[in-house]
Design a protein around this motif. Structure first.
Motif, mmCIF file in Angstrom:
data_model
loop_
_atom_site.group_PDB
_atom_site.id
_atom_site.type_symbol
_atom_site.label_atom_id
_atom_site.label_comp_id
_atom_site.label_asym_id
_atom_site.label_seq_id
_atom_site.Cartn_x
_atom_site.Cartn_y
_atom_site.Cartn_z
ATOM 1 N N UNK A 1 13.488 20.647 -3.957
ATOM 2 C CA UNK A 1 13.788 21.788 -4.806
ATOM 3 C C UNK A 1 13.593 21.367 -6.255
ATOM 4 N N UNK A 2 13.430 22.367 -7.128
ATOM 5 C CA UNK A 2 13.156 22.110 -8.534
ATOM 6 C C UNK A 2 14.292 22.663 -9.374
ATOM 7 N N UNK A 3 14.745 21.858 -10.297
ATOM 8 C CA UNK A 3 15.785 22.209 -11.260
ATOM 9 C C UNK A 3 15.091 22.243 -12.610
ATOM 10 N N UNK A 4 15.028 23.419 -13.272
ATOM 11 C CA UNK A 4 14.246 23.414 -14.488
ATOM 12 C C UNK A 4 14.345 24.640 -15.351
ATOM 13 N N UNK B 1 15.643 24.461 -0.528
ATOM 14 C CA UNK B 1 15.635 23.062 -0.110
ATOM 15 C C UNK B 1 15.455 22.907 1.400
ATOM 16 N N UNK B 2 15.931 23.862 2.153
ATOM 17 C CA UNK B 2 15.961 23.752 3.608
ATOM 18 C C UNK B 2 14.654 24.186 4.275
ATOM 19 N N UNK B 3 13.728 24.803 3.530
ATOM 20 C CA UNK B 3 12.612 25.500 4.172
ATOM 21 C C UNK B 3 11.519 24.595 4.724
ATOM 22 N N UNK B 4 11.127 23.594 3.996
ATOM 23 C CA UNK B 4 10.025 22.787 4.508
ATOM 24 C C UNK B 4 9.491 21.802 3.496
ATOM 25 N N UNK B 5 8.415 21.113 3.895
ATOM 26 C CA UNK B 5 7.837 20.073 3.061
ATOM 27 C C UNK B 5 7.089 20.652 1.864
ATOM 28 N N UNK C 1 23.641 24.500 5.245
ATOM 29 C CA UNK C 1 23.735 24.060 6.643
ATOM 30 C C UNK C 1 22.752 22.926 6.908
ATOM 31 N N UNK C 2 21.596 22.996 6.263
ATOM 32 C CA UNK C 2 20.573 21.954 6.399
ATOM 33 C C UNK C 2 21.144 20.574 6.050
#
Length: 237
Positions: A147-150, A161-165, A99-100
């Motif tokens: 976000x991290x892909x790893x 991803x939507x939560x914050x800095x 939704x973000x």
């Protein structure tokens, strides 16, 4: 009239994409500088603490300019690199279902910081055929959401991803997990039969570059090994 509409459309695209992408580049550059600062802090902490145990183990930080930094610890090097371009995601990617992102599609555009692991000797002896391994990718949008892909824990601990800095303590955690992964990912010797024969070209390479072309996964690089840029990583949720 059609030409005017086309030109107006160009201006609109510049406003909606080019300006946004410039903001993302600047934001990613700022975040990358934070990563470099934290990486240097980790280096100093490791030097102060571990050198009390063994001063023979080399631990050093190297700033390689605007787009790269390195941490060397014993036989490993952690390489941070920032890509100069901005990326989006395929339509089927989970990011597009958030939704973000649906509330503002420009949020899906991200800069990328890569984390690679190389053998220290690969860089020391300039063994250009040696391979490194992608440990993780940090995606950052213009609002500094990430976000991290790893690999390992990096594949699932940082996918909100939507939560914050991105915060400094999260940067430190990402880097510490990457260092742990490097040390747990050992250099393995291949089966004897796999290296029983070598070409003259390989022998000459050995003489001028201090050994076989080398990578951690198999011990030595073969044609069937994956391109490091194609090493699979986990999808974020």
């Amino acid at each position: 009239m059609e030409e005017v509409e086309s030109y107006e459309h160009i201006l609109k695209l510049l406003e909606n994409k080019a300006s946004v992408k410039q903001q993302i580049f600047q934001t990613t550059s700022s975040v990358f500088n934070q990563f470099k600062v934290v990486l240097q802090e980790i280096c100093l902490d490791m030097q102060n603490d571990f050198h009390k145990i063994d001063r023979n183990v080399e631990i050093s930080y190297s700033d390689r300019g605007d787009f790269e930094a390195q941490l060397k610890f014993s036989g490993d090097v952690l390489v941070l690199s920032m890509h100069s371009n901005v990326f989006s995601f395929p339509p089927e990617h989970e990011i597009n279902k958030l939704k973000y992102v649906q509330d503002d599609p420009s949020r899906k555009y991200c800069g990328i910081i890569h984390i690679h692991n190389f053998l220290a000797d690969s860089l020391k002896y300039n063994r250009s055929s040696d391979i490194g391994y992608l440990i993780g990718r940090i995606f950052i949008n213009r609002e500094e959401h990430f976000f991290v892909d790893g690999q390992s824990q990096l594949g699932f601990l940082f996918n909100s991803f939507w939560k914050g800095k991105l915060k400094k303590e999260q940067i430190r955690k990402i880097l510490e997990l990457a260092i742990i992964y490097c040390m747990d990912f050992d250099l393995l010797t291949p089966p004897f039969e796999a290296v029983r024969q070598i070409s003259l070209e390989e022998k000459q390479y050995m003489g001028s570059n201090s050994g076989y072309p080398t990578g951690k996964h198999m011990g030595y690089k073969f044609k069937q090994e994956l391109n490091p840029s194609l090493v699979p990583v986990n999808k974020s949720k």
